[in-house]
Scaffold this motif. Structure first.
Motif, PDB file in Angstrom:
ATOM      1  N   LEU A  53      46.967  36.662  33.648  1.00  0.00           N
ATOM      2  CA  LEU A  53      48.177  36.209  32.513  1.00  0.00           C
ATOM      3  C   LEU A  53      48.258  37.168  31.431  1.00  0.00           C
ATOM      4  CD1 LEU A  53      47.786  32.326  32.619  1.00  0.00           C
ATOM      5  CD2 LEU A  53      49.522  33.900  33.917  1.00  0.00           C
ATOM      6  N   ARG A  54      47.385  37.928  31.041  1.00  0.00           N
ATOM      7  CA  ARG A  54      47.214  38.816  30.113  1.00  0.00           C
ATOM      8  C   ARG A  54      47.593  40.377  30.354  1.00  0.00           C
ATOM      9  NH1 ARG A  54      42.158  36.663  26.399  1.00  0.00           N
ATOM     10  NH2 ARG A  54      43.354  34.845  25.523  1.00  0.00           N
ATOM     11  N   GLY A  55      47.514  40.383  32.042  1.00  0.00           N
ATOM     12  CA  GLY A  55      47.787  41.724  32.239  1.00  0.00           C
ATOM     13  C   GLY A  55      46.583  42.552  32.405  1.00  0.00           C
ATOM     14  N   GLU A  56      45.499  42.105  32.006  1.00  0.00           N
ATOM     15  CA  GLU A  56      44.309  42.730  32.090  1.00  0.00           C
ATOM     16  C   GLU A  56      43.695  42.885  33.606  1.00  0.00           C
ATOM     17  OE1 GLU A  56      43.024  40.604  27.716  1.00  0.00           O
ATOM     18  OE2 GLU A  56      41.985  40.468  29.588  1.00  0.00           O
ATOM     19  N   PRO A  57      42.724  43.967  33.530  1.00  0.00           N
ATOM     20  CA  PRO A  57      42.141  44.019  34.908  1.00  0.00           C
ATOM     21  C   PRO A  57      41.174  42.758  35.294  1.00  0.00           C
ATOM     22  CG  PRO A  57      41.686  46.034  33.594  1.00  0.00           C
ATOM     23  CD  PRO A  57      42.433  45.197  32.736  1.00  0.00           C
ATOM     24  N   LEU A  58      41.229  42.347  36.392  1.00  0.00           N
ATOM     25  CA  LEU A  58      40.401  41.444  36.985  1.00  0.00           C
ATOM     26  C   LEU A  58      38.968  41.870  37.588  1.00  0.00           C
ATOM     27  CD1 LEU A  58      43.411  40.174  37.533  1.00  0.00           C
ATOM     28  CD2 LEU A  58      42.438  38.730  39.111  1.00  0.00           C
ATOM     29  N   THR A  59      38.066  41.288  36.552  1.00  0.00           N
ATOM     30  CA  THR A  59      36.742  41.878  36.796  1.00  0.00           C
ATOM     31  C   THR A  59      35.994  41.092  37.856  1.00  0.00           C
ATOM     32  OG1 THR A  59      36.619  42.191  34.595  1.00  0.00           O
ATOM     33  CG2 THR A  59      34.561  42.549  35.646  1.00  0.00           C
ATOM     34  N   VAL A  60      35.493  41.821  38.999  1.00  0.00           N
ATOM     35  CA  VAL A  60      34.688  41.310  39.991  1.00  0.00           C
ATOM     36  C   VAL A  60      33.284  42.072  40.075  1.00  0.00           C
ATOM     37  CG1 VAL A  60      34.416  41.224  42.407  1.00  0.00           C
ATOM     38  CG2 VAL A  60      36.839  40.833  41.496  1.00  0.00           C
ATOM     39  N   PHE A  61      32.411  41.275  40.180  1.00  0.00           N
ATOM     40  CA  PHE A  61      31.093  41.893  39.996  1.00  0.00           C
ATOM     41  C   PHE A  61      30.391  41.968  41.428  1.00  0.00           C
ATOM     42  CE2 PHE A  61      31.725  39.510  36.052  1.00  0.00           C
ATOM     43  CZ  PHE A  61      31.302  40.711  35.115  1.00  0.00           C
ATOM     44  N   GLY A  62      30.053  43.012  41.486  1.00  0.00           N
ATOM     45  CA  GLY A  62      29.412  43.394  42.936  1.00  0.00           C
ATOM     46  C   GLY A  62      30.759  44.060  43.911  1.00  0.00           C
ATOM     47  N   ASP A  63      30.590  43.718  44.964  1.00  0.00           N
ATOM     48  CA  ASP A  63      31.571  44.004  45.838  1.00  0.00           C
ATOM     49  C   ASP A  63      32.505  43.014  46.215  1.00  0.00           C
ATOM     50  OD1 ASP A  63      30.156  42.550  47.701  1.00  0.00           O
ATOM     51  OD2 ASP A  63      29.915  44.135  49.029  1.00  0.00           O
ATOM     52  N   GLY A  64      32.385  41.859  45.561  1.00  0.00           N
ATOM     53  CA  GLY A  64      33.107  40.546  45.720  1.00  0.00           C
ATOM     54  C   GLY A  64      32.875  39.843  47.043  1.00  0.00           C
ATOM     55  N   SER A  65      31.773  40.130  47.669  1.00  0.00           N
ATOM     56  CA  SER A  65      31.528  39.664  48.821  1.00  0.00           C
ATOM     57  C   SER A  65      31.007  38.136  48.844  1.00  0.00           C
ATOM     58  CB  SER A  65      30.922  40.427  49.884  1.00  0.00           C
ATOM     59  OG  SER A  65      29.552  40.753  49.436  1.00  0.00           O
ATOM     60  N   GLN A  66      30.208  38.085  47.699  1.00  0.00           N
ATOM     61  CA  GLN A  66      29.621  36.730  47.375  1.00  0.00           C
ATOM     62  C   GLN A  66      30.450  35.686  47.485  1.00  0.00           C
ATOM     63  OE1 GLN A  66      30.249  39.324  45.165  1.00  0.00           O
ATOM     64  NE2 GLN A  66      29.938  38.609  43.118  1.00  0.00           N
ATOM     65  N   THR A  67      30.096  34.465  47.905  1.00  0.00           N
ATOM     66  CA  THR A  67      31.179  33.390  48.015  1.00  0.00           C
ATOM     67  C   THR A  67      30.850  32.346  47.157  1.00  0.00           C
ATOM     68  OG1 THR A  67      29.652  32.103  49.727  1.00  0.00           O
ATOM     69  CG2 THR A  67      31.279  33.821  50.560  1.00  0.00           C
ATOM     70  N   ARG A  68      32.004  31.487  46.906  1.00  0.00           N
ATOM     71  CA  ARG A  68      31.895  30.415  45.890  1.00  0.00           C
ATOM     72  C   ARG A  68      32.946  29.358  46.661  1.00  0.00           C
ATOM     73  NH1 ARG A  68      28.531  33.136  44.567  1.00  0.00           N
ATOM     74  NH2 ARG A  68      28.037  34.275  42.514  1.00  0.00           N
ATOM     75  N   SER A  69      32.414  28.329  46.093  1.00  0.00           N
ATOM     76  CA  SER A  69      33.410  27.202  46.655  1.00  0.00           C
ATOM     77  C   SER A  69      34.132  26.211  45.277  1.00  0.00           C
ATOM     78  CB  SER A  69      32.441  26.097  47.338  1.00  0.00           C
ATOM     79  OG  SER A  69      31.967  26.727  48.566  1.00  0.00           O
ATOM     80  N   PHE A  70      35.278  25.992  45.230  1.00  0.00           N
ATOM     81  CA  PHE A  70      35.691  25.563  44.240  1.00  0.00           C
ATOM     82  C   PHE A  70      36.329  24.139  44.587  1.00  0.00           C
ATOM     83  CE2 PHE A  70      36.137  30.196  44.457  1.00  0.00           C
ATOM     84  CZ  PHE A  70      35.516  30.400  43.330  1.00  0.00           C
ATOM     85  N   CYS A  71      36.284  23.150  43.510  1.00  0.00           N
ATOM     86  CA  CYS A  71      36.641  21.926  43.606  1.00  0.00           C
ATOM     87  C   CYS A  71      37.588  21.354  42.483  1.00  0.00           C
ATOM     88  CB  CYS A  71      35.357  20.880  43.722  1.00  0.00           C
ATOM     89  SG  CYS A  71      35.956  19.214  44.036  1.00  0.00           S
ATOM     90  N   TYR A  72      38.869  21.089  42.938  1.00  0.00           N
ATOM     91  CA  TYR A  72      39.577  20.593  41.824  1.00  0.00           C
ATOM     92  C   TYR A  72      39.243  19.420  41.385  1.00  0.00           C
ATOM     93  CZ  TYR A  72      44.254  20.078  39.782  1.00  0.00           C
ATOM     94  OH  TYR A  72      45.061  20.011  38.571  1.00  0.00           O
ATOM     95  N   VAL A  73      39.399  19.365  39.760  1.00  0.00           N
ATOM     96  CA  VAL A  73      39.235  18.438  38.966  1.00  0.00           C
ATOM     97  C   VAL A  73      39.343  16.811  39.417  1.00  0.00           C
ATOM     98  CG1 VAL A  73      40.903  18.638  37.189  1.00  0.00           C
ATOM     99  CG2 VAL A  73      38.511  17.377  36.543  1.00  0.00           C
ATOM    100  N   ASP A  74      40.445  16.711  40.068  1.00  0.00           N
ATOM    101  CA  ASP A  74      41.067  15.347  40.525  1.00  0.00           C
ATOM    102  C   ASP A  74      40.073  14.797  41.467  1.00  0.00           C
ATOM    103  OD1 ASP A  74      43.134  16.002  38.529  1.00  0.00           O
ATOM    104  OD2 ASP A  74      44.799  15.531  40.010  1.00  0.00           O
TER     105      ASP A  74
END
Length: 169
Positions: A53-74
């Motif tokens: 939203l600020r137009g800044e670079p999105l910082t990815v650590f490593g090569d970005g291949s590590q996985t995450r799972s995201f759960c919406y608060v509702d």
């Protein structure tokens, strides 16, 4: 007092720099995101949205291949509500077993925000886990629960919220 009753309260609802917390009677909440997040909390979802939203670079650590799972608060709240209705004194994972590579998340946030921000890569911290994917089979069996809000939809809601709290940038 029985030992498991000590887990019937929130043990750590907000871990600085962390994405998981323990709440309820032993629920392990995994990578939750959504409305009312603090844009400065440093978690990957909020960091990518703010940067985009600020137009800044999105910082990815490593090569970005590590996985995450995201759960919406509702979804998380519904899981906790269901857990409070059963007599089960042991920990239960609540989260989304759908995995995203961190680089995929960055690309999705760029797409959904319409941001021209580049993606930049930084060294991966030594202790960064390669995979985070909760096993919610117990929650499915015990609570009849699983996440319902797709990550894309949850991100759109979260981005709209961040635009509002950040002043529509």
């Amino acid at each position: 007092m029985q030992p498991y009753l000590a887990m019937a309260t929130v043990c750590d609802f907000s871990v600085p720099g962390g994405e998981n917390f323990v709440a309820g009677n032993g629920v392990f909440c995994q990578n939750t995101y959504g409305l009312c997040m603090d844009p400065k909390d440093g978690r990957v979802v909020s960091a990518f949205i703010v940067q985009a939203l600020r137009g800044e670079p999105l910082t990815v650590f490593g090569d970005g291949s590590q996985t995450r799972s995201f759960c919406y608060v509702d979804d998380l709240i519904e899981g906790i509500r269901r857990l409070m209705e059963v007599d089960y004194p042991y920990p239960v994972n609540l989260g989304n077993p759908e995995e995203y590579r961190v680089l995929e998340l960055a690309q999705l946030v760029k797409e959904l925000t319409g941001s021209p921000s580049p993606i930049v890569f930084r060294p991966l911290p030594e202790d960064d886990p390669k995979q985070r994917r909760p096993d919610i089979s117990l929650a499915r069996r015990l609570l009849g629960w699983e996440p319902r809000v797709p990550v894309r939809e949850g991100l759109m809601r979260t981005i709209a919220y961040f635009r509002e709290v950040m002043g529509d940038r």
